[in-house]
Design an enzyme around this catalytic site. Structure first.
Site, PDB file in Angstrom:
ATOM      1  N   LYS A   8     -47.623 -65.445  42.146  1.00  0.00           N
ATOM      2  CA  LYS A   8     -47.740 -64.864  40.806  1.00  0.00           C
ATOM      3  C   LYS A   8     -46.390 -64.304  40.378  1.00  0.00           C
ATOM      4  CE  LYS A   8     -47.373 -60.240  41.600  1.00  0.00           C
ATOM      5  NZ  LYS A   8     -46.429 -59.296  40.955  1.00  0.00           N
ATOM      6  N   VAL A  91     -41.753 -63.800  51.511  1.00  0.00           N
ATOM      7  CA  VAL A  91     -42.410 -62.574  51.949  1.00  0.00           C
ATOM      8  C   VAL A  91     -41.670 -61.369  51.372  1.00  0.00           C
ATOM      9  CG1 VAL A  91     -43.061 -61.208  53.972  1.00  0.00           C
ATOM     10  CG2 VAL A  91     -43.200 -63.711  54.049  1.00  0.00           C
ATOM     11  N   GLY A  94     -42.241 -59.603  45.755  1.00  0.00           N
ATOM     12  CA  GLY A  94     -42.805 -59.278  44.457  1.00  0.00           C
ATOM     13  C   GLY A  94     -43.607 -60.400  43.846  1.00  0.00           C
ATOM     14  N   ALA A  96     -46.731 -61.540  45.344  1.00  0.00           N
ATOM     15  CA  ALA A  96     -48.126 -61.430  45.790  1.00  0.00           C
ATOM     16  C   ALA A  96     -48.521 -62.506  46.790  1.00  0.00           C
ATOM     17  CB  ALA A  96     -49.085 -61.459  44.591  1.00  0.00           C
ATOM     18  N   ASP A 132     -53.520 -56.471  44.032  1.00  0.00           N
ATOM     19  CA  ASP A 132     -53.173 -57.747  43.397  1.00  0.00           C
ATOM     20  C   ASP A 132     -54.202 -58.846  43.669  1.00  0.00           C
ATOM     21  OD1 ASP A 132     -50.874 -57.082  42.020  1.00  0.00           O
ATOM     22  OD2 ASP A 132     -49.519 -57.613  43.659  1.00  0.00           O
TER      23      ASP A 132
END
Length: 280
Positions: A8, A91, A94, A96, A132
């Site tokens: 995302k 990883v 930001g 998700a 999230d």
């Protein structure tokens, strides 16, 4: 069977204040892209594995936690399933990645069990795993409020090319929230303008209004790196550029593939983690 877990992006991210429960009230416009992890879920011994050796493999893994929450909600014992995650989403970037893995597990288990839960119920289960996860269950283009769990589906962002670049440092999410709490933010996203542009199917209007308030509270050296990436994206023809989530990944939206490939190539000369993908 392979299951995709899509990354995302935050087209906008605004922090409206700290809540009595200790969480922050957020307002975000979220977007899925084709970059994804791939999960294999099969009968086994109840283990989680990954192509990245440093990822947690037990209860701290969000995919494992999602499976546990699913069976708890269903009121049945958890069968011994193995989950293997082929990580492609960076990883701590930001984007998700872990939340998307959890959402993919929920969607797939729900499908295998004959859809006992509606989409809304599945999103609610996801909210017990992470803030999230509900959005990642929904996917597409959406407005997220609350901790991120109050979701409204939006008209889809017109399909476009996306270049992502993750600089080689990590950012502490609690530290960024603390920094945002401690200052008067100078700029906020034009969320209403983004919603109007999406309603009109206006890619350029959406892209030029993208903004993430965490860009204003990054430590100076990290802020300079993110700004440098954004400038490169814009110089190569991006319609707009922003940082996703709590970073450090910055991204740009491109109307044409040729300009996107140029930006990817230019950033790849300096940065190791650069991706070319498209919106979903």
């Amino acid at each position: 069977m392979s299951v995709q877990a899509r990354a995302k992006l935050n087209l906008t991210l605004d922090v409206l204040g700290r809540r009595p429960d200790g969480y922050h009230e957020l307002c975000m416009v979220m977007q899925s892209v084709q970059l994804c992890d791939v999960l294999e879920i099969a009968p086994g011994e109840g283990r989680v594995s990954s192509n990245l050796g440093y990822l947690p493999t037990g209860e701290k893994n969000l995919a494992w936690a999602a499976a546990r929450r699913f069976w708890e909600a269903l009121g049945r014992p958890q069968p011994p399933l193995d989950i293997h995650i082929e990580k492609r989403i960076p990883v701590c970037a930001g984007m998700a990645g872990g939340s998307s893995d959890a959402a993919a597990v929920l969607r797939e288990l729900n499908r295998r069990e004959g859809d006992p839960f509606t989409l809304e119920q599945l999103m609610k289960i996801g909210g017990q795993v992470g803030s999230d996860v509900p959005y990642c269950v929904l996917g597409g283009t959406a407005l997220a409020r609350g901790r991120g769990e109050v979701l409204t589906a939006l008209p889809p962002l017109p399909r476009c090319h996306v270049v992502l670049c993750k600089p080689d440092f990590s950012i502490s999410t609690p530290e960024l929230f603390a920094r945002a709490d401690a200052v008067k933010l100078r700029r906020r996203p034009d969320t209403a303008g983004v919603l109007a542009a999406l309603e009109a199917g206006d890619l350029e209007g959406t892209a030029r209004r993208m903004y993430n308030i965490f860009e204003d509270v990054l430590p100076p050296r990290q802020a300079a790196r993110v700004t440098e990436i954004k400038h490169t994206l814009i110089e190569c023809g991006a319609l707009g550029a922003a940082m996703s989530g709590t970073g450090p990944t910055a991204f740009g939206l491109f109307a044409g593939e040729e300009q996107a490939r140029l930006a990817w190539a230019q950033l790849a000369e300096t940065y190791q983690d650069v991706w070319l993908t498209e919106t979903v």
